[in-house]
Design a protein around this motif. Structure first.
Motif, PDB file in Angstrom:
ATOM      1  N   ASN A 141       0.831  -1.200   0.000  1.00  0.00           N
ATOM      2  CA  ASN A 141       0.000   0.000   0.000  1.00  0.00           C
ATOM      3  C   ASN A 141       0.869   1.255   0.000  1.00  0.00           C
ATOM      4  O   ASN A 141       1.810   1.373   0.794  1.00  0.00           O
ATOM      5  CB  ASN A 141      -0.909  -0.015   1.233  1.00  0.00           C
ATOM      6  N   LEU A 142       0.558   2.197  -0.876  1.00  0.00           N
ATOM      7  CA  LEU A 142       1.319   3.438  -0.978  1.00  0.00           C
ATOM      8  C   LEU A 142       1.374   4.177   0.349  1.00  0.00           C
ATOM      9  O   LEU A 142       2.376   4.822   0.670  1.00  0.00           O
ATOM     10  CB  LEU A 142       0.696   4.326  -2.062  1.00  0.00           C
ATOM     11  N   GLU A 143       0.300   4.081   1.140  1.00  0.00           N
ATOM     12  CA  GLU A 143       0.248   4.795   2.413  1.00  0.00           C
ATOM     13  C   GLU A 143       1.283   4.279   3.409  1.00  0.00           C
ATOM     14  O   GLU A 143       1.624   4.962   4.380  1.00  0.00           O
ATOM     15  CB  GLU A 143      -1.156   4.694   3.011  1.00  0.00           C
ATOM     16  N   GLN A 144       1.832   3.094   3.174  1.00  0.00           N
ATOM     17  CA  GLN A 144       2.871   2.546   4.037  1.00  0.00           C
ATOM     18  C   GLN A 144       4.254   3.068   3.666  1.00  0.00           C
ATOM     19  O   GLN A 144       5.233   2.753   4.346  1.00  0.00           O
ATOM     20  CB  GLN A 144       2.855   1.017   3.979  1.00  0.00           C
ATOM     21  N   GLU A 145       4.332   3.839   2.575  1.00  0.00           N
ATOM     22  CA  GLU A 145       5.585   4.454   2.121  1.00  0.00           C
ATOM     23  C   GLU A 145       6.719   3.426   2.048  1.00  0.00           C
ATOM     24  O   GLU A 145       7.715   3.522   2.767  1.00  0.00           O
ATOM     25  CB  GLU A 145       5.966   5.615   3.030  1.00  0.00           C
ATOM     26  N   PRO A 146       6.604   2.435   1.153  1.00  0.00           N
ATOM     27  CA  PRO A 146       7.588   1.348   1.110  1.00  0.00           C
ATOM     28  C   PRO A 146       8.836   1.715   0.311  1.00  0.00           C
ATOM     29  O   PRO A 146       9.276   0.969  -0.568  1.00  0.00           O
ATOM     30  CB  PRO A 146       6.799   0.235   0.418  1.00  0.00           C
ATOM     31  N   PHE A 147       9.401   2.861   0.589  1.00  0.00           N
ATOM     32  CA  PHE A 147      10.560   3.350  -0.153  1.00  0.00           C
ATOM     33  C   PHE A 147      11.821   3.191   0.697  1.00  0.00           C
ATOM     34  O   PHE A 147      11.763   3.231   1.925  1.00  0.00           O
ATOM     35  CB  PHE A 147      10.381   4.821  -0.528  1.00  0.00           C
ATOM     36  N   THR A 148      12.945   3.008   0.043  1.00  0.00           N
ATOM     37  CA  THR A 148      14.217   2.896   0.755  1.00  0.00           C
ATOM     38  C   THR A 148      15.229   3.915   0.279  1.00  0.00           C
ATOM     39  O   THR A 148      16.123   4.299   1.035  1.00  0.00           O
ATOM     40  CB  THR A 148      14.825   1.495   0.582  1.00  0.00           C
ATOM     41  N   ASN A 149      15.144   4.342  -0.948  1.00  0.00           N
ATOM     42  CA  ASN A 149      16.132   5.274  -1.498  1.00  0.00           C
ATOM     43  C   ASN A 149      15.593   5.863  -2.801  1.00  0.00           C
ATOM     44  O   ASN A 149      14.386   5.834  -3.044  1.00  0.00           O
ATOM     45  CB  ASN A 149      17.477   4.571  -1.710  1.00  0.00           C
ATOM     46  N   SER A 150      16.464   6.391  -3.626  1.00  0.00           N
ATOM     47  CA  SER A 150      16.034   6.935  -4.910  1.00  0.00           C
ATOM     48  C   SER A 150      15.290   5.858  -5.691  1.00  0.00           C
ATOM     49  O   SER A 150      15.686   4.688  -5.692  1.00  0.00           O
ATOM     50  CB  SER A 150      17.234   7.437  -5.702  1.00  0.00           C
ATOM     51  N   THR A 151      14.211   6.264  -6.361  1.00  0.00           N
ATOM     52  CA  THR A 151      13.299   5.283  -6.963  1.00  0.00           C
ATOM     53  C   THR A 151      12.850   5.715  -8.348  1.00  0.00           C
ATOM     54  O   THR A 151      12.490   6.872  -8.558  1.00  0.00           O
ATOM     55  CB  THR A 151      12.051   5.101  -6.068  1.00  0.00           C
ATOM     56  N   ALA A 152      12.889   4.774  -9.283  1.00  0.00           N
ATOM     57  CA  ALA A 152      12.334   4.980 -10.626  1.00  0.00           C
ATOM     58  C   ALA A 152      10.974   4.290 -10.671  1.00  0.00           C
ATOM     59  O   ALA A 152      10.884   3.075 -10.489  1.00  0.00           O
ATOM     60  CB  ALA A 152      13.264   4.412 -11.685  1.00  0.00           C
ATOM     61  N   PHE A 153       9.925   5.073 -10.899  1.00  0.00           N
ATOM     62  CA  PHE A 153       8.572   4.536 -10.919  1.00  0.00           C
ATOM     63  C   PHE A 153       8.157   4.219 -12.354  1.00  0.00           C
ATOM     64  O   PHE A 153       8.374   5.024 -13.265  1.00  0.00           O
ATOM     65  CB  PHE A 153       7.597   5.531 -10.303  1.00  0.00           C
ATOM     66  N   MET A 154       7.559   3.053 -12.537  1.00  0.00           N
ATOM     67  CA  MET A 154       7.080   2.639 -13.855  1.00  0.00           C
ATOM     68  C   MET A 154       5.581   2.378 -13.779  1.00  0.00           C
ATOM     69  O   MET A 154       5.110   1.620 -12.920  1.00  0.00           O
ATOM     70  CB  MET A 154       7.829   1.391 -14.334  1.00  0.00           C
ATOM     71  N   MET A 155       4.869   3.030 -14.658  1.00  0.00           N
ATOM     72  CA  MET A 155       3.414   2.898 -14.698  1.00  0.00           C
ATOM     73  C   MET A 155       2.998   1.820 -15.690  1.00  0.00           C
ATOM     74  O   MET A 155       3.731   1.507 -16.640  1.00  0.00           O
ATOM     75  CB  MET A 155       2.771   4.231 -15.100  1.00  0.00           C
ATOM     76  N   GLY A 156       1.800   1.288 -15.493  1.00  0.00           N
ATOM     77  CA  GLY A 156       1.264   0.316 -16.428  1.00  0.00           C
ATOM     78  C   GLY A 156       0.529   0.983 -17.580  1.00  0.00           C
ATOM     79  O   GLY A 156       0.221   2.176 -17.543  1.00  0.00           O
ATOM     80  N   ASN A 157       0.264   0.204 -18.608  1.00  0.00           N
ATOM     81  CA  ASN A 157      -0.511   0.674 -19.749  1.00  0.00           C
ATOM     82  C   ASN A 157      -1.931   1.037 -19.317  1.00  0.00           C
ATOM     83  O   ASN A 157      -2.481   0.448 -18.387  1.00  0.00           O
ATOM     84  CB  ASN A 157      -0.546  -0.408 -20.824  1.00  0.00           C
ATOM     85  N   GLU A 158      -2.527   1.998 -20.025  1.00  0.00           N
ATOM     86  CA  GLU A 158      -3.854   2.493 -19.662  1.00  0.00           C
ATOM     87  C   GLU A 158      -4.920   1.398 -19.634  1.00  0.00           C
ATOM     88  O   GLU A 158      -5.858   1.453 -18.833  1.00  0.00           O
ATOM     89  CB  GLU A 158      -4.312   3.579 -20.642  1.00  0.00           C
ATOM     90  N   GLY A 159      -4.791   0.418 -20.489  1.00  0.00           N
ATOM     91  CA  GLY A 159      -5.815  -0.616 -20.579  1.00  0.00           C
ATOM     92  C   GLY A 159      -5.424  -1.938 -19.951  1.00  0.00           C
ATOM     93  O   GLY A 159      -6.180  -2.538 -19.182  1.00  0.00           O
ATOM     94  N   GLN A 160      -4.214  -2.398 -20.247  1.00  0.00           N
ATOM     95  CA  GLN A 160      -3.794  -3.739 -19.829  1.00  0.00           C
ATOM     96  C   GLN A 160      -2.906  -3.748 -18.585  1.00  0.00           C
ATOM     97  O   GLN A 160      -2.561  -4.814 -18.078  1.00  0.00           O
ATOM     98  CB  GLN A 160      -3.041  -4.440 -20.976  1.00  0.00           C
ATOM     99  N   GLY A 161      -2.500  -2.599 -18.109  1.00  0.00           N
ATOM    100  CA  GLY A 161      -1.583  -2.571 -16.970  1.00  0.00           C
ATOM    101  C   GLY A 161      -0.164  -2.908 -17.401  1.00  0.00           C
ATOM    102  O   GLY A 161       0.209  -2.751 -18.564  1.00  0.00           O
ATOM    103  N   MET A 162       0.623  -3.401 -16.477  1.00  0.00           N
ATOM    104  CA  MET A 162       2.018  -3.726 -16.773  1.00  0.00           C
ATOM    105  C   MET A 162       2.113  -5.084 -17.454  1.00  0.00           C
ATOM    106  O   MET A 162       1.379  -6.019 -17.130  1.00  0.00           O
ATOM    107  CB  MET A 162       2.855  -3.729 -15.492  1.00  0.00           C
ATOM    108  N   THR A 163       3.035  -5.190 -18.394  1.00  0.00           N
ATOM    109  CA  THR A 163       3.296  -6.472 -19.035  1.00  0.00           C
ATOM    110  C   THR A 163       4.126  -7.347 -18.091  1.00  0.00           C
ATOM    111  O   THR A 163       4.727  -6.860 -17.131  1.00  0.00           O
ATOM    112  CB  THR A 163       4.055  -6.286 -20.356  1.00  0.00           C
TER     113      THR A 163
END
Length: 214
Positions: A141-163
């Motif tokens: 859950n994003l609200e748990q802030e599961p980050f540790t350091n610098s992060t590259a975020f990758m989004m899914g496709n608008e229809g199918q999500g991530m491959t």
């Protein structure tokens, strides 16, 4: 909230497999709004990222698809767009970069990072994490802030999500809680804005109040 493993955690965006031109524009502009200074692009051949491209002899009319508000920043080097043909090339490049602006990282034991953090590698030297924004059984859950350091975020496709290929290169996943009865899917740029906003506050050490009693 998880403590930082590097002194100045930075956000990055990976743009790949996004279908709509307007969504790519929105992702770039939202990234700039929340401190993203480097965007990695894989493929997206139909989108013109060249801010110096013009219509024929008319230098005042740009044929670039880049958001107008971002063009000057890219020209002045305040935002970098780095392009790749293949996802694995992009990942290799990201993992070769230092986690922070300086190599002088504050030493922290892995167990000090926090039980909600996402950290696939056992390497004690911090690396830029690649986090997918996706509804998955392993998502935190994003609200748990599961980050540790610098992060590259990758989004899914608008229809199918991530491959499956996109998911295979991620160090972990985050999901955005929803509390209504509508669709579980958010617009890709809206989701990116929520994630980057949360990361921005985490990186500064801010306490984000989820709710309060009246």
């Amino acid at each position: 909230m998880c403590p930082h493993r590097c002194k100045k955690p930075k956000p990055y965006l990976i743009i790949t497999n996004i279908s709509k031109r307007q969504n790519i524009r929105n992702l770039i502009q939202i990234g700039a709004s929340f401190g993203v200074t480097t965007i990695f692009v894989v493929g997206q051949k139909s989108f013109n990222f060249d801010v110096n491209d013009s219509h024929g002899d008319d230098e005042n009319k740009s044929s670039s698809d880049m958001p107008t508000a971002i063009v000057d920043g890219v020209r002045r080097g305040k935002m970098n767009i780095i392009r790749f043909d293949k996802l694995e090339e992009c990942v290799a490049h990201i993992k070769s970069l230092p986690c922070c602006d300086t190599e002088q990282h504050e030493e922290k034991k892995l167990e000090d990072v926090g039980s909600n953090s996402i950290q696939k590698s056992n390497n004690h030297k911090p690396t830029i994490q690649i986090i997918g924004v996706e509804i998955d059984p392993s998502s935190v859950n994003l609200e748990q802030e599961p980050f540790t350091n610098s992060t590259a975020f990758m989004m899914g496709n608008e229809g199918q999500g991530m491959t499956s290929k996109q998911m295979s290169v991620c160090d972990g996943f985050v999901r955005i809680s929803q509390y209504g009865g509508g669709t579980a899917s958010l617009n890709v740029s809206v989701a990116a804005g929520l994630v980057l906003h949360r990361f921005f506050h985490w990186s500064r050490g801010d306490d984000v109040v989820v709710g309060h009693k009246t």
